[in-house]
Design a protein around this motif. Structure first.
Motif, PDB file in Angstrom:
ATOM      1  N   GLN A   1      15.109 -13.033  10.860  1.00 59.61           N
ATOM      2  CA  GLN A   1      14.108 -12.120  11.408  1.00 59.61           C
ATOM      3  C   GLN A   1      13.778 -12.613  12.802  1.00 59.61           C
ATOM      4  N   GLN A   2      13.900 -11.750  13.803  1.00 55.18           N
ATOM      5  CA  GLN A   2      13.572 -12.176  15.166  1.00 55.18           C
ATOM      6  C   GLN A   2      12.090 -11.989  15.357  1.00 55.18           C
ATOM      7  N   TYR A   3      11.295 -12.941  14.822  1.00 59.15           N
ATOM      8  CA  TYR A   3       9.884 -12.728  14.527  1.00 59.15           C
ATOM      9  C   TYR A   3       9.006 -12.137  15.626  1.00 59.15           C
ATOM     10  N   PRO A   4       8.810 -12.777  16.759  1.00 58.94           N
ATOM     11  CA  PRO A   4       7.788 -12.172  17.631  1.00 58.94           C
ATOM     12  C   PRO A   4       8.207 -10.801  18.157  1.00 58.94           C
TER      13      PRO A   4
ATOM     14  N   ARG B   1       7.456  -7.785  15.230  1.00 61.89           N
ATOM     15  CA  ARG B   1       6.221  -7.926  14.487  1.00 61.89           C
ATOM     16  C   ARG B   1       5.865  -6.653  13.707  1.00 61.89           C
ATOM     17  N   ASP B   2       6.181  -5.497  14.284  1.00 59.26           N
ATOM     18  CA  ASP B   2       5.790  -4.241  13.637  1.00 59.26           C
ATOM     19  C   ASP B   2       6.657  -3.930  12.432  1.00 59.26           C
ATOM     20  N   THR B   3       7.937  -4.319  12.522  1.00 59.49           N
ATOM     21  CA  THR B   3       8.849  -3.951  11.436  1.00 59.49           C
ATOM     22  C   THR B   3       9.208  -5.153  10.590  1.00 59.49           C
ATOM     23  N   LEU B   4       8.345  -6.158  10.615  1.00 59.51           N
ATOM     24  CA  LEU B   4       8.657  -7.400   9.901  1.00 59.51           C
ATOM     25  C   LEU B   4       8.857  -7.129   8.421  1.00 59.51           C
ATOM     26  N   ASN B   5       9.916  -7.699   7.874  1.00 58.86           N
ATOM     27  CA  ASN B   5      10.266  -7.435   6.485  1.00 58.86           C
ATOM     28  C   ASN B   5      10.177  -8.740   5.708  1.00 58.86           C
ATOM     29  N   LEU B   6       8.995  -8.969   5.089  1.00 55.52           N
ATOM     30  CA  LEU B   6       8.807 -10.253   4.416  1.00 55.52           C
ATOM     31  C   LEU B   6       9.343 -10.198   2.999  1.00 55.52           C
TER      32      LEU B   6
ATOM     33  N   ASP C   1      -7.303 -12.422 -13.107  1.00 57.73           N
ATOM     34  CA  ASP C   1      -6.571 -11.902 -11.945  1.00 57.73           C
ATOM     35  C   ASP C   1      -7.479 -11.558 -10.782  1.00 57.73           C
ATOM     36  N   ALA C   2      -8.447 -12.464 -10.509  1.00 52.82           N
ATOM     37  CA  ALA C   2      -9.388 -12.162  -9.441  1.00 52.82           C
ATOM     38  C   ALA C   2      -8.830 -12.489  -8.073  1.00 52.82           C
ATOM     39  N   ILE C   3      -7.936 -13.446  -7.993  1.00 51.15           N
ATOM     40  CA  ILE C   3      -7.381 -13.828  -6.695  1.00 51.15           C
ATOM     41  C   ILE C   3      -5.883 -13.577  -6.685  1.00 51.15           C
ATOM     42  N   LYS C   4      -5.359 -13.402  -5.494  1.00 53.12           N
ATOM     43  CA  LYS C   4      -3.919 -13.243  -5.364  1.00 53.12           C
ATOM     44  C   LYS C   4      -3.476 -13.766  -3.997  1.00 53.12           C
ATOM     45  N   MET C   5      -2.160 -13.863  -3.828  1.00 53.11           N
ATOM     46  CA  MET C   5      -1.620 -14.357  -2.577  1.00 53.11           C
ATOM     47  C   MET C   5      -1.372 -13.180  -1.633  1.00 53.11           C
ATOM     48  N   ALA C   6      -1.847 -13.327  -0.392  1.00 55.02           N
ATOM     49  CA  ALA C   6      -1.570 -12.304   0.608  1.00 55.02           C
ATOM     50  C   ALA C   6      -0.372 -12.746   1.442  1.00 55.02           C
ATOM     51  N   GLN C   7       0.210 -11.828   2.199  1.00 53.93           N
ATOM     52  CA  GLN C   7       1.402 -12.154   2.987  1.00 53.93           C
ATOM     53  C   GLN C   7       1.103 -12.357   4.458  1.00 53.93           C
ATOM     54  N   THR C   8      -0.182 -12.492   4.818  1.00 56.11           N
ATOM     55  CA  THR C   8      -0.483 -12.794   6.215  1.00 56.11           C
ATOM     56  C   THR C   8      -0.094 -14.237   6.500  1.00 56.11           C
ATOM     57  N   PHE C   9       0.354 -14.484   7.717  1.00 56.21           N
ATOM     58  CA  PHE C   9       0.769 -15.866   8.011  1.00 56.21           C
ATOM     59  C   PHE C   9       0.410 -16.322   9.415  1.00 56.21           C
ATOM     60  N   GLU C  10      -0.143 -15.466  10.235  1.00 52.78           N
ATOM     61  CA  GLU C  10      -0.497 -15.902  11.591  1.00 52.78           C
ATOM     62  C   GLU C  10      -1.891 -16.510  11.548  1.00 52.78           C
TER      63      GLU C  10
END
Lengths: 159, 172, 358
Positions: free
Chosen positions: A38-41, A44-49, A125-134
């Motif tokens: 992934q060419q990250y910066p 950013r808009d089409t990031l495929n995690l 199931d009150a908490i979960k992992m988000a995919q934000t990383f910045e």
């Protein structure tokens, strides 16, 4: 005689298995669509995690500002390096009984290793992992987060 | 003095200086490396004489084989970077004397020999000619030395295998 | 017709008509030296970027893609970085040998360029023992590695040098035997004779299955001799940091790096010369029409095409196979490659005597 047969079989097996490996790499060499970088910066808009990528722990709230956390402390106990602290308050519910509820669920992002043990430990199931990383900030105090929204309360029916 | 002479003197100087350094240096690894350069200088003189085959064999056998063997034995036995102790003066004198005797012997032979120009035409040293000479049993052929050397190598190989087998038995 | 030999002849005639013979010789030597150094620089740049791109695509990555269009200037930028970096010498090192080793590696690589035929009538030195010269000089490359490993005064370097020594000395045998099998077929050690003997077909086609076996053993042996993966025990990154060049930095490291890539080019050029006909275009027996059509492609393109095909093959090995352990490495040589290539040499000799090849 047996020895010679085994010797030739060894060579044959070696050659075929090596060719199998080379066929795979040649396939990748000629099929540039398979590239997973992934060419990250730039994108950013089409990031495929990937599905299992873990960025931070969040607590989802519904539209009535209600969460599912009962304050059972299972996550705090499960955490290997003390990332989560549960702070309680006493709440009086509709029937006039005193009931323990969470005041703040403090989450130290700077200590978290994204090991996923708290999410697995949570019974409701009150908490979960988000995919934000910045996550980078200038002051590390900003990494100490309170997961429940101000004024939120527990969802009906979650024990 | 033309270009060819200059190249000869350069090669000879390289051979001699490296040979001298090989015996005077007190780092054993450096001595091995200087010996190697000296051997390469000799190979260079063979190239200068246009004996390419002998030059290549000199490099394969001495530089690529024996020098590497010497370096390996240094690796396996010596401590890294240690300086050797200074040689005793009597050993130095005897060493110089032995070297001088060898030099004198060669020089007496060279000066006693009358060189004459050959009337034969130029011989190209092709692989065909080398192979022919190697297996010829006529005068000047190398069949007998070739066979003796092959016997020696065979004996060495058998010896290696015997040694390798024995240690294995003791271990098990 | 435009060709490299035409250009060299023009230069030679112009020089001979302008200067006396001694100066002509000196100018030609200088020109040849400059040409070899220029070729080294270009090869270093091209092969490094090629390796990085090939490795990236084989591992489903993108590879360098920022410097220049599609990243093709990456190796140029790396070279500039290495040139301005400080070349450090560790304090406990044997300074003389430490600084000498990279130059020995380069000189050996340069000497190996001499008997290569890059195109029709375009060769620095057509000596009558060309192939023997190459195997003799390439046995010297181990010296620079041993020197670097010892002089660094570092246990990783020394271990890397020892491994590389054992590896090169043992794999030289099977490389030599497979070279010898082509020498037997061609009946000459001279590079130009070997190429001319392939005018009616390359040896890999003319020599039936034994020639193909010889080709495979040759490729495996030279991959080991150039210390490339899967035989890169001498510089195994995960075990010895970088093996014999752990302590090198700046331009001295660059020289080792360049020598490694130039050695890869040279062994591939030798392989192309022996098995794939060097600059000889693809000719099939007596199909004159086809042979004439093939002759229209310049001989230098044939040579570099074949050489780069073999280089790609070696890179393909590197990015596919995992590294061998030292005992597996020696087993492969002494139990498999050496007996096979010896029997193969016998077969080829019988074939050459009975004239079974085409």
């Amino acid at each position: 005689m047996k020895f010679i047969v085994k010797y030739i079989k060894d060579i044959w097996g070696a050659i075929t298995s090596l060719l199998k490996g080379m066929r795979r790499t040649l396939y990748y060499f000629t099929h540039h669509k398979e590239i997973i970088t992934q060419q990250y910066p730039d994108n950013r808009d089409t990031l495929n995690l990937p599905e299992r990528f873990k960025g931070e722990v969040v607590m989802p709230h519904d539209e009535n500002n209600e969460h599912r956390c009962t304050g059972c402390q299972a996550c705090e106990l499960a955490c290997p390096n003390g990332t989560i602290k549960v702070i309680f308050k006493n709440e009086i519910n509709a029937e006039g009984k005193k009931k323990k509820a969470i005041d703040k669920l403090v989450y130290h992002l700077e200590l978290c290793t994204m090991c996923n043990l708290c999410i697995e430990a949570c019974p409701s199931d009150a908490i979960k992992m988000a995919q934000t990383f910045e996550h980078s900030v200038f002051d590390r105090n900003q990494l100490t987060k309170i997961l429940n929204n101000p004024g939120s309360k527990i969802m009906e029916g979650v024990e | 003095m033309n270009g060819s002479d200059i190249i000869f003197y350069l090669l000879a100087a390289m051979t001699l200086v490296c040979g001298l350094l090989a015996v005077t240096t007190r780092h054993i690894f450096r001595a091995a490396v200087f010996l190697l350069f000296s051997l390469i200088g000799v190979a260079g003189i063979y190239f200068w004489l246009q004996y390419e085959f002998i030059a290549a064999v000199q490099i394969v056998v001495y530089a690529g084989g024996i020098a590497v063997l010497i370096i390996f034995s240094i690796f396996l036995t010596q401590q890294a970077g240690d300086k050797l102790p200074k040689q005793r003066i009597d050993r130095k004198i005897f060493g110089a004397l032995a070297a001088f005797c060898g030099f004198a012997l060669v020089m007496i032979q060279v000066y006693g020999h009358t060189f004459f120009e050959t009337e034969e035409g130029e011989v190209t040293v092709s692989v065909f000619n080398i192979g022919k000479k190697m297996l010829s049993i006529t005068d000047g052929g190398y069949a007998l030395p070739f066979e003796i050397i092959s016997m020696l190598l065979l004996a060495a190989m058998i010896g290696c295998i015997v040694i390798a087998l024995r240690t294995k038995k003791e271990n098990s | 017709m435009w060709s490299l030999s035409h250009i060299t002849n023009e230069i030679h005639e112009w020089l001979s008509s302008t200067f006396n013979p001694t100066w002509t010789l000196i100018f030609e030597m200088v020109l040849a030296g400059v040409a070899v150094i220029g070729l080294f620089a270009v090869l270093g740049l091209v092969l490094v970027i090629m390796e990085r791109k090939v490795s990236a695509w084989m591992q489903i990555r993108l590879g360098p893609n920022r410097v220049g269009p599609k990243g093709i200037l990456q190796s140029t930028a790396d070279t500039i970085k290495l040139m301005v970096k400080e070349g450090m010498t560790p304090s406990g090192a044997d300074k003389f040998l430490f600084n000498l080793a990279p130059f020995i590696a380069m000189i050996v690589a340069m000497l190996l360029m001499a008997p290569l035929a890059f195109a029709k009538d375009f060769q620095l030195w057509d000596l009558n023992i060309g192939v023997l010269f190459v195997s003799a000089i390439s046995s010297l490359s181990v010296i620079s590695i041993l020197m670097a490993g010892w002089a660094s005064n570092n246990k990783y370097s020394l271990l890397g040098a020892m491994r590389s020594g054992a590896q090169i000395v043992s794999y030289e045998l099977s490389a030599g035997l497979s070279v010898l099998s082509i020498v037997v077929l061609a009946g000459s050690l001279s590079v130009s004779d070997i190429i001319n003997s392939q005018a009616d077909g390359w040896w890999i086609f003319k020599g039936h299955i034994p020639a193909i076996i010889a080709f495979i053993t040759f490729i495996i042996a030279v991959t080991a001799e150039t210390n490339r993966a899967p035989f890169d025990l001498a510089e195994a990154e995960s075990e010895l940091t970088a093996g014999f060049h752990t302590e090198y930095s700046g331009m001295k490291f660059a020289l080792f790096f360049l020598a490694e890539y130039v050695n890869v080019f040279i062994v591939c050029a030798i392989g192309a010369t022996l098995f794939l006909g060097g600059w000889m275009p693809l000719h099939i027996g007596s199909w004159d029409g086809f042979n004439h059509a093939m002759d229209y492609i310049p001989s230098s393109i044939w040579f570099f095409g074949k050489t780069f095909f073999l280089i790609f093959l070696i890179m393909w090995f590197r990015w596919t196979f995992p590294r061998l352990r030292i005992d597996q490495l020696l087993n492969l040589e002494w139990k498999y490659l050496l007996p096979i290539s010896m029997i193969n040499l016998l077969l080829i000799t019988a074939m050459a005597i009975l004239k079974w090849h085409f």
